[in-house]
Design a protein around this motif. Sequence first.
Motif, PDB file in Angstrom:
ATOM      1  N   ILE A 110       0.884  -1.164   0.000  1.00 38.74           N
ATOM      2  CA  ILE A 110       0.000   0.000   0.000  1.00 38.74           C
ATOM      3  C   ILE A 110       0.926   1.220   0.000  1.00 38.74           C
ATOM      4  N   GLU A 112       1.415   5.195  -0.036  1.00 38.01           N
ATOM      5  CA  GLU A 112       0.710   6.427   0.306  1.00 38.01           C
ATOM      6  C   GLU A 112       1.629   7.624   0.007  1.00 38.01           C
ATOM      7  N   ILE A 162      -3.496   7.028  -2.441  1.00 41.78           N
ATOM      8  CA  ILE A 162      -3.166   5.727  -1.849  1.00 41.78           C
ATOM      9  C   ILE A 162      -3.361   4.675  -2.929  1.00 41.78           C
ATOM     10  N   LEU A 164      -2.601   0.540  -4.303  1.00 38.13           N
ATOM     11  CA  LEU A 164      -2.205  -0.848  -4.061  1.00 38.13           C
ATOM     12  C   LEU A 164      -1.336  -1.297  -5.231  1.00 38.13           C
ATOM     13  N   GLU A 207       1.108  -4.957   2.361  1.00 35.35           N
ATOM     14  CA  GLU A 207      -0.298  -5.341   2.435  1.00 35.35           C
ATOM     15  C   GLU A 207      -0.426  -6.538   3.380  1.00 35.35           C
ATOM     16  N   LYS A 267     -12.032  -1.386  -0.212  1.00 37.18           N
ATOM     17  CA  LYS A 267     -10.752  -0.703  -0.416  1.00 37.18           C
ATOM     18  C   LYS A 267     -10.251  -0.069   0.886  1.00 37.18           C
ATOM     19  N   LYS A 270      -8.614  -2.676   3.038  1.00 37.85           N
ATOM     20  CA  LYS A 270      -7.241  -3.008   2.633  1.00 37.85           C
ATOM     21  C   LYS A 270      -6.251  -2.024   3.259  1.00 37.85           C
ATOM     22  N   VAL A 271      -6.598  -0.735   3.186  1.00 37.00           N
ATOM     23  CA  VAL A 271      -5.719   0.298   3.739  1.00 37.00           C
ATOM     24  C   VAL A 271      -5.646   0.177   5.255  1.00 37.00           C
TER      25      VAL A 271
END
Length: 357
Positions: A110, A112, A162, A164, A207, A267, A270-271
């Motif tokens: 992930i 950012e 952000i 993936l 992740e 989503k 996931k973050v």
Amino acid sequence: MIEKLEKIEARFKDIEKEISDPNVINNINKYQKLLKEHKSISKIVENFRQYKTVLENIEDSLELLEDQDKEIQKLAKEELENLKIEKEEINKKLKKLLIPKDPKDGNNVILEIRAGTGGDEAALFASDLFRMYSKYAENKSWKTEVLSSHYISGIGGIKEIIVLISGSSVFGKLKFESGTHRVQRVPTTETQGRIHTSAVTVAVLPEAEDIELEINQADIKVDVYRATGPGGQSVNTTDSAVRLTHIPTGTIATCQDQKSQLKNKEKAMKVLKARIYDKITQEQEQERAAERKEQVGTGDRSGRIRTYNFPQGRVTDHRIGLTLYKLENILEGDIEHIIDELTAHYQVKNLEASLDK
């Protein structure tokens, strides 16, 4: 190093005894765990045994140098030269094999990116960095998926994005990109030609797979609200935006890019998982670092790690003192050399820390 290798060999012998025990074989979980450990150290043991054989042969050759027969002395000398070369080669292999493996290296990431100090100029540079990492991912045949974004309308800048990134060993490659990236250049709005300095922060989170991190759904507070576009304009008339809060850690993740509330929730989850997983692993690494008196290989997220100087076409990574005069290529995704240099640097640090234990 020899002492550490002897301990690994002793452990290898113990595992071999255990995996031949019928009671262990019948315990499938323990058996598989032992097989995995056996495989992970087998190459080290194989090379160490070869190394010990070479040392013994060197001792034999040294004794033959004292022989009265000149021909035997000559052969022993030639053999000794070859053995010394072989010893050095195996020694290098062992050092490389002893470098601690980061279990997260194979994870997806992930990524950012956030504009820091510098206003619009920082937002524009955040957009540049997003393009740089996207190009690099494309070159590596990785897949990128935007999970959340906040663009600044009119200038093409990014306040926050952000992403993936999925593929082979993504975290292992990108983990040292975390930190503050500084840019020095003349903004297009600058009439006096003065160089401005702006900053963008980058966080690279592994992740979290479900098997690695279990989150109790009862610990998550879900808030839904109406998504908004740039300038606060409404982009839909339903409460599709989602904010997830992990109550025990206070970790928050939001997503409003999708029209579907369900997709936004997926989503955001996931973050959220990646942030919690990163928080846990960072705390563990800091605890180990405190014991060693020095943190190795994790990267300081609060510090300035790299400067991109446009007037000089220069990129400098401050952690390793690396300077490259190919800024344009780097911003097009050509960052493999920087990543390789950083990886090599921290591998040495990790090896030193490992041998000190």
